[in-house]
Scaffold this motif. Structure first.
Motif, mmCIF file in Angstrom:
data_model
loop_
_atom_site.group_PDB
_atom_site.id
_atom_site.type_symbol
_atom_site.label_atom_id
_atom_site.label_comp_id
_atom_site.label_asym_id
_atom_site.label_seq_id
_atom_site.Cartn_x
_atom_site.Cartn_y
_atom_site.Cartn_z
ATOM 1 N N GLY A 1 -4.588 8.075 4.606
ATOM 2 C CA GLY A 1 -4.959 6.687 4.436
ATOM 3 C C GLY A 1 -3.908 5.898 3.684
ATOM 4 O O GLY A 1 -2.761 6.319 3.549
ATOM 5 N N HIS B 1 0.839 -1.200 0.000
ATOM 6 C CA HIS B 1 0.000 0.000 0.000
ATOM 7 C C HIS B 1 0.876 1.253 0.000
ATOM 8 O O HIS B 1 1.987 1.262 0.536
ATOM 9 C CB HIS B 1 -0.914 0.044 1.224
ATOM 10 C CG HIS B 1 -2.072 -0.897 1.153
ATOM 11 N ND1 HIS B 1 -1.912 -2.269 1.150
ATOM 12 C CD2 HIS B 1 -3.416 -0.669 1.095
ATOM 13 C CE1 HIS B 1 -3.111 -2.851 1.098
ATOM 14 N NE2 HIS B 1 -4.032 -1.901 1.055
ATOM 15 N N PRO C 1 -10.758 2.849 -3.673
ATOM 16 C CA PRO C 1 -11.597 2.025 -2.787
ATOM 17 C C PRO C 1 -12.719 2.846 -2.160
ATOM 18 O O PRO C 1 -12.556 4.029 -1.852
ATOM 19 C CB PRO C 1 -10.610 1.531 -1.725
ATOM 20 C CG PRO C 1 -9.263 1.630 -2.364
ATOM 21 C CD PRO C 1 -9.330 2.806 -3.286
ATOM 22 N N ASP C 2 -13.865 2.219 -1.966
ATOM 23 C CA ASP C 2 -15.022 2.919 -1.401
ATOM 24 C C ASP C 2 -14.826 3.269 0.069
ATOM 25 O O ASP C 2 -15.476 4.171 0.587
ATOM 26 C CB ASP C 2 -16.286 2.058 -1.548
ATOM 27 C CG ASP C 2 -16.687 1.892 -3.008
ATOM 28 O OD1 ASP C 2 -16.406 2.804 -3.814
ATOM 29 O OD2 ASP C 2 -17.280 0.844 -3.345
ATOM 30 N N ASN C 3 -13.935 2.544 0.761
ATOM 31 C CA ASN C 3 -13.828 2.716 2.220
ATOM 32 C C ASN C 3 -12.854 3.816 2.645
ATOM 33 O O ASN C 3 -12.588 3.982 3.835
ATOM 34 C CB ASN C 3 -13.414 1.403 2.882
ATOM 35 C CG ASN C 3 -12.029 0.927 2.423
ATOM 36 O OD1 ASN C 3 -11.527 1.390 1.408
ATOM 37 N ND2 ASN C 3 -11.440 0.023 3.166
ATOM 38 N N ILE C 4 -12.294 4.574 1.708
ATOM 39 C CA ILE C 4 -11.407 5.662 2.105
ATOM 40 C C ILE C 4 -12.138 6.998 1.978
ATOM 41 O O ILE C 4 -13.011 7.172 1.119
ATOM 42 C CB ILE C 4 -10.111 5.687 1.273
ATOM 43 C CG1 ILE C 4 -10.400 6.082 -0.180
ATOM 44 C CG2 ILE C 4 -9.385 4.359 1.327
ATOM 45 C CD1 ILE C 4 -9.159 6.425 -0.962
ATOM 46 N N GLN C 5 -11.769 7.935 2.860
ATOM 47 C CA GLN C 5 -12.341 9.282 2.783
ATOM 48 C C GLN C 5 -11.631 10.036 1.664
ATOM 49 O O GLN C 5 -10.414 10.180 1.663
ATOM 50 C CB GLN C 5 -12.164 10.019 4.114
ATOM 51 C CG GLN C 5 -12.853 11.369 4.139
ATOM 52 C CD GLN C 5 -12.767 12.033 5.501
ATOM 53 O OE1 GLN C 5 -11.866 11.748 6.280
ATOM 54 N NE2 GLN C 5 -13.699 12.913 5.800
ATOM 55 N N LYS C 6 -12.407 10.523 0.722
ATOM 56 C CA LYS C 6 -11.819 11.146 -0.467
ATOM 57 C C LYS C 6 -11.845 12.667 -0.422
ATOM 58 O O LYS C 6 -11.083 13.316 -1.158
ATOM 59 C CB LYS C 6 -12.545 10.648 -1.716
ATOM 60 C CG LYS C 6 -12.474 9.135 -1.900
ATOM 61 C CD LYS C 6 -13.334 8.675 -3.062
ATOM 62 C CE LYS C 6 -13.307 7.156 -3.184
ATOM 63 N NZ LYS C 6 -13.952 6.484 -2.060
#
Length: 200
Positions: A193, A68, A164-169
């Motif tokens: 993240g 990552h 990814p949907d689970n990260i704050q953008k």
């Protein structure tokens, strides 16, 4: 000799032997072993000290998983606190007089498979032109058109792939005279993240 005299003689003999034993120990024991500091330590419980925590990339509290990328985006705050972007522990301090022009050129020239990290300092509502905001909207921003005077704003986007949907953008904080941390500026905000490398 009477019993009392014998006891007194025995006591004197024991005392003399104890004195000689103490003298012998004192004479042949190194001074550093019997120093006052060492004697004070006898009987004390050992003190356990926690190890100093290892610093993580971009000052994350915990390390990113293997495979990552680590990132942190921090908006500016006040006159002196410039916006900062950290990616894989490489720090970029944003200080550009031509925000719209440089942003549009960078986004358009970025190849497919590029991560785009953005932040404001002062002032995204006026220095970012509408065509630049429209370009950022096309990358998925839902707040760029809502930026007000001196709003703090941070955003991460991907060109040519999906995050990814689970990260704050994205995150935004508007100026409010009752709540501003700095004189005329809201508090800085940040998002951070880990992004899987295999997405890029």
């Amino acid at each position: 000799l009477s019993t009392g005299t014998a006891r007194l003689a025995g006591l004197l003999l024991i005392s003399l032997a104890a004195w000689y034993l103490g003298y012998f120990i004192a004479a042949f024991t190194p001074q550093e072993i019997i120093s006052h500091a060492k004697l004070q330590d006898f009987g004390k419980k050992p003190v356990l000290r926690a190890p100093v925590p290892k610093r993580q990339k971009c000052d994350h509290w915990t390390p990113c998983p293997a495979g990552h990328f680590a990132y942190r985006i921090l908006s500016g705050g006040g006159k002196e606190k410039m916006a900062k972007i950290c990616f894989e522990d490489e720090l970029c301090v944003i200080d550009s007089p031509d925000h719209s022009g440089e942003m549009m050129t960078f986004i358009r020239n970025a190849p497919e498979g590029t991560l785009l990290l953005m932040a404001t300092h002062d002032d995204g509502s006026t220095l970012l032109k509408n065509d630049a905001k429209k370009l950022v909207e096309e990358l998925g921003s839902k707040e760029i058109s809502n930026i007000k005077f001196r709003s703090s704003w941070v955003f991460i986007a991907a060109k040519g792939f999906k995050l990814p949907d689970n990260i704050q953008k994205e995150k935004i904080n508007h100026s409010d005279k009752k709540m501003n941390r700095y004189n005329g500026w809201p508090a800085e905000i940040q998002i951070e993240g880990c992004i899987p490398r295999n997405l890029i």
